[in-house]
Design a protein around this motif. Sequence first.
Motif, PDB file in Angstrom:
ATOM      1  N   SER A  20       0.804  -1.221   0.000  1.00 32.22           N
ATOM      2  CA  SER A  20       0.000   0.000   0.000  1.00 32.22           C
ATOM      3  C   SER A  20       0.840   1.275   0.000  1.00 32.22           C
ATOM      4  O   SER A  20       0.308   2.377  -0.113  1.00 32.22           O
ATOM      5  N   ALA A  21       2.159   1.129   0.121  1.00 31.37           N
ATOM      6  CA  ALA A  21       3.036   2.306   0.177  1.00 31.37           C
ATOM      7  C   ALA A  21       3.214   2.910  -1.213  1.00 31.37           C
ATOM      8  O   ALA A  21       3.003   2.242  -2.229  1.00 31.37           O
ATOM      9  N   PRO A  22       3.625   4.178  -1.287  1.00 27.22           N
ATOM     10  CA  PRO A  22       3.848   4.802  -2.599  1.00 27.22           C
ATOM     11  C   PRO A  22       4.927   4.057  -3.377  1.00 27.22           C
ATOM     12  O   PRO A  22       5.990   3.751  -2.838  1.00 27.22           O
ATOM     13  N   PRO A  23       4.678   3.736  -4.655  1.00 21.14           N
ATOM     14  CA  PRO A  23       5.658   2.962  -5.425  1.00 21.14           C
ATOM     15  C   PRO A  23       6.872   3.792  -5.823  1.00 21.14           C
ATOM     16  O   PRO A  23       6.760   4.978  -6.150  1.00 21.14           O
ATOM     17  N   LEU A  24       8.023   3.146  -5.787  1.00 23.77           N
ATOM     18  CA  LEU A  24       9.295   3.748  -6.177  1.00 23.77           C
ATOM     19  C   LEU A  24      10.057   2.736  -7.010  1.00 23.77           C
ATOM     20  O   LEU A  24      10.400   1.659  -6.522  1.00 23.77           O
ATOM     21  N   LEU A  25      10.314   3.061  -8.280  1.00 24.81           N
ATOM     22  CA  LEU A  25      11.062   2.178  -9.173  1.00 24.81           C
ATOM     23  C   LEU A  25      12.534   2.582  -9.170  1.00 24.81           C
ATOM     24  O   LEU A  25      12.856   3.771  -9.225  1.00 24.81           O
ATOM     25  N   LEU A  26      13.420   1.575  -9.129  1.00 20.98           N
ATOM     26  CA  LEU A  26      14.862   1.811  -9.105  1.00 20.98           C
ATOM     27  C   LEU A  26      15.503   1.144 -10.313  1.00 20.98           C
ATOM     28  O   LEU A  26      15.371  -0.070 -10.514  1.00 20.98           O
ATOM     29  N   GLY A  38      17.115  -5.898 -28.887  1.00 18.51           N
ATOM     30  CA  GLY A  38      18.051  -6.364 -29.897  1.00 18.51           C
ATOM     31  C   GLY A  38      18.869  -5.216 -30.443  1.00 18.51           C
ATOM     32  O   GLY A  38      18.789  -4.076 -29.944  1.00 18.51           O
ATOM     33  N   PRO A  39      19.672  -5.456 -31.459  1.00 18.09           N
ATOM     34  CA  PRO A  39      20.517  -4.412 -32.047  1.00 18.09           C
ATOM     35  C   PRO A  39      19.694  -3.184 -32.442  1.00 18.09           C
ATOM     36  O   PRO A  39      18.564  -3.294 -32.913  1.00 18.09           O
ATOM     37  N   GLY A  40      20.280  -2.022 -32.209  1.00 12.70           N
ATOM     38  CA  GLY A  40      19.589  -0.785 -32.536  1.00 12.70           C
ATOM     39  C   GLY A  40      18.576  -0.357 -31.500  1.00 12.70           C
ATOM     40  O   GLY A  40      17.764   0.548 -31.749  1.00 12.70           O
ATOM     41  N   ALA A  41      18.613  -0.962 -30.328  1.00 14.06           N
ATOM     42  CA  ALA A  41      17.674  -0.596 -29.267  1.00 14.06           C
ATOM     43  C   ALA A  41      17.866   0.859 -28.861  1.00 14.06           C
ATOM     44  O   ALA A  41      18.938   1.443 -29.037  1.00 14.06           O
ATOM     45  N   THR A  42      16.819   1.429 -28.297  1.00 17.30           N
ATOM     46  CA  THR A  42      16.867   2.806 -27.809  1.00 17.30           C
ATOM     47  C   THR A  42      16.500   2.855 -26.338  1.00 17.30           C
ATOM     48  O   THR A  42      15.944   1.892 -25.788  1.00 17.30           O
ATOM     49  N   VAL A  43      16.794   3.984 -25.718  1.00 19.46           N
ATOM     50  CA  VAL A  43      16.371   4.184 -24.331  1.00 19.46           C
ATOM     51  C   VAL A  43      14.841   4.159 -24.250  1.00 19.46           C
ATOM     52  O   VAL A  43      14.267   3.684 -23.265  1.00 19.46           O
ATOM     53  N   GLY A  44      14.185   4.613 -25.306  1.00 18.94           N
ATOM     54  CA  GLY A  44      12.729   4.526 -25.350  1.00 18.94           C
ATOM     55  C   GLY A  44      12.229   3.095 -25.274  1.00 18.94           C
ATOM     56  O   GLY A  44      11.198   2.814 -24.641  1.00 18.94           O
ATOM     57  N   ASP A  45      12.962   2.167 -25.903  1.00 18.03           N
ATOM     58  CA  ASP A  45      12.594   0.747 -25.818  1.00 18.03           C
ATOM     59  C   ASP A  45      12.689   0.246 -24.379  1.00 18.03           C
ATOM     60  O   ASP A  45      11.819  -0.503 -23.908  1.00 18.03           O
ATOM     61  N   LEU A  46      13.747   0.639 -23.694  1.00 15.08           N
ATOM     62  CA  LEU A  46      13.912   0.239 -22.300  1.00 15.08           C
ATOM     63  C   LEU A  46      12.818   0.855 -21.430  1.00 15.08           C
ATOM     64  O   LEU A  46      12.275   0.200 -20.541  1.00 15.08           O
ATOM     65  N   ALA A  47      12.496   2.111 -21.699  1.00 14.55           N
ATOM     66  CA  ALA A  47      11.432   2.772 -20.937  1.00 14.55           C
ATOM     67  C   ALA A  47      10.101   2.063 -21.137  1.00 14.55           C
ATOM     68  O   ALA A  47       9.303   1.931 -20.194  1.00 14.55           O
ATOM     69  N   ALA A  48       9.846   1.593 -22.348  1.00 12.97           N
ATOM     70  CA  ALA A  48       8.606   0.864 -22.606  1.00 12.97           C
ATOM     71  C   ALA A  48       8.550  -0.430 -21.799  1.00 12.97           C
ATOM     72  O   ALA A  48       7.475  -0.820 -21.298  1.00 12.97           O
ATOM     73  N   LEU A  49       9.682  -1.097 -21.648  1.00  8.31           N
ATOM     74  CA  LEU A  49       9.730  -2.312 -20.822  1.00  8.31           C
ATOM     75  C   LEU A  49       9.449  -1.988 -19.361  1.00  8.31           C
ATOM     76  O   LEU A  49       8.777  -2.757 -18.654  1.00  8.31           O
ATOM     77  N   VAL A  50       9.964  -0.859 -18.894  1.00  7.49           N
ATOM     78  CA  VAL A  50       9.711  -0.443 -17.505  1.00  7.49           C
ATOM     79  C   VAL A  50       8.222  -0.136 -17.305  1.00  7.49           C
ATOM     80  O   VAL A  50       7.624  -0.530 -16.302  1.00  7.49           O
ATOM     81  N   LEU A  51       7.607   0.536 -18.264  1.00  8.49           N
ATOM     82  CA  LEU A  51       6.175   0.826 -18.156  1.00  8.49           C
ATOM     83  C   LEU A  51       5.356  -0.461 -18.191  1.00  8.49           C
ATOM     84  O   LEU A  51       4.361  -0.588 -17.463  1.00  8.49           O
ATOM     85  N   ALA A  52       5.765  -1.417 -19.020  1.00  7.73           N
ATOM     86  CA  ALA A  52       5.062  -2.697 -19.064  1.00  7.73           C
ATOM     87  C   ALA A  52       5.166  -3.415 -17.717  1.00  7.73           C
ATOM     88  O   ALA A  52       4.191  -4.029 -17.251  1.00  7.73           O
ATOM     89  N   LEU A  53       6.328  -3.332 -17.098  1.00  6.52           N
ATOM     90  CA  LEU A  53       6.499  -3.915 -15.765  1.00  6.52           C
ATOM     91  C   LEU A  53       5.573  -3.234 -14.760  1.00  6.52           C
ATOM     92  O   LEU A  53       4.870  -3.901 -13.988  1.00  6.52           O
ATOM     93  N   ALA A  54       5.571  -1.896 -14.767  1.00 11.18           N
ATOM     94  CA  ALA A  54       4.701  -1.162 -13.847  1.00 11.18           C
ATOM     95  C   ALA A  54       3.243  -1.529 -14.067  1.00 11.18           C
ATOM     96  O   ALA A  54       2.488  -1.760 -13.105  1.00 11.18           O
ATOM     97  N   ASP A  55       2.834  -1.623 -15.323  1.00 12.46           N
ATOM     98  CA  ASP A  55       1.445  -1.978 -15.628  1.00 12.46           C
ATOM     99  C   ASP A  55       1.106  -3.369 -15.093  1.00 12.46           C
ATOM    100  O   ASP A  55       0.019  -3.595 -14.553  1.00 12.46           O
ATOM    101  N   SER A  56       2.043  -4.298 -15.239  1.00 14.27           N
ATOM    102  CA  SER A  56       1.786  -5.670 -14.779  1.00 14.27           C
ATOM    103  C   SER A  56       1.626  -5.745 -13.268  1.00 14.27           C
ATOM    104  O   SER A  56       0.979  -6.664 -12.746  1.00 14.27           O
ATOM    105  N   LEU A  57       2.211  -4.785 -12.578  1.00 14.47           N
ATOM    106  CA  LEU A  57       2.133  -4.745 -11.116  1.00 14.47           C
ATOM    107  C   LEU A  57       1.012  -3.831 -10.624  1.00 14.47           C
ATOM    108  O   LEU A  57       0.874  -3.620  -9.413  1.00 14.47           O
ATOM    109  N   GLY A  58       0.261  -3.272 -11.540  1.00 14.01           N
ATOM    110  CA  GLY A  58      -0.835  -2.395 -11.161  1.00 14.01           C
ATOM    111  C   GLY A  58      -0.389  -1.032 -10.684  1.00 14.01           C
ATOM    112  O   GLY A  58      -1.101  -0.361  -9.939  1.00 14.01           O
TER     113      GLY A  58
END
Length: 371
Positions: free
Chosen positions: A11-17, A58-78
């Motif tokens: 129930s605590a405020p979420p903090l991603l590291l 994969g090759p040619g990845a961007t920081v935006g791609d990594l950010a999208a993975l982080v958002l997908a993780l956050a979404d999966s955790l509600g």
Amino acid sequence: MLNHLTEGPASAPPLLLGPSLGTSYALWDKVAPELSVGHRVIRWDLPGHGGSAAELIGPGATVGDLAALVLALADSLGVERFAYAGVSLGGAVGLHLAVHHPERVSSLAVLCSSAHFNGARAWEERAALVRAEGLAKLAESADQRWFTPGFTVPELVRDHRDADPGAYAACCDALAAFDLRDRLGEICAPTLLVAGRQDPATPPAHLREIADAVPGAALTEIPGASHLAPAERPEAVLTALRGHFDGGARRGMAVRREVLGDAHVDRAQGRQTPFTARFQDFISRYAWGEIWTDETLSRRERSMVTLTALVAHGHYEELAMHVRAARRNGLTPEEIGAVLLQTAVYCGVPAANSAFAAAQRVLAEEDGTGS
């Protein structure tokens, strides 16, 4: 999905590291457990690092791609909205999120990172080297790139050596293409920059550049720290992050003064010693910053609950303080008396007798009839 570790109350405020290139979420081992006392801490691994699958990028990845993975993780955790702190590449992910997804980021800390990483060439060369030869040779120089002379964290060096070369190289591609300097002024989340004073990879000037461009941003430099400050100077990093993320301590102190009065809080602060400092911080941060600020109960109701609990446990000196607080919270003498009468039924007549005596003294002082 990114491998991750969740710590702290749900129930605590979420903090991603976020971690730096070549490390796992173990980078936060000396900081995350302390932060998890007041936050739902979620630390994650880069693709091909720690427990995250290499195939996520994969090759040619961007920081935006990594950010999208982080958002997908956050979404999966509600987790809809979160505070975020990241080191180096993890910090770049935080900057990207703050610019491109401002509705998701409540507060941001960028550690030992940059809005650009000195151009593409060096990262392209490193990516090519790793794809051709793997990571063993590069890992041999990790200590020199990450830490001040004589310091090391063997577990992190092992993470570097064991990372997937293809995913590591793809992360290098992301760093090569990253340059957010012209968008920094758009960041609206409260932002803290943390620089390791002896960091050769992202020296303080890089963090200062971000601080100067982000409205209202603050900059902290940590002496004796190189590129992986959370591992090398965890106490200093923890202090900086708590001060930035834990509005609860500041909010709690304000509520504590409103309820107990400036005079009482000033006396308590004046008696503070190094031995009691953490306890005083605990009171402000959790009792006043989280419980008393919860709007589920009104302050009047909280005063009633508090008076009852203090009578039940015989804390009559504390009871006197909270009788004053109850008056400040709007309870009348008659309502306080009714609460104490209720305690006579459920806590016992002797306890209520002592409570009435303590309350009578406080109320008499308030009326000007006391000694």
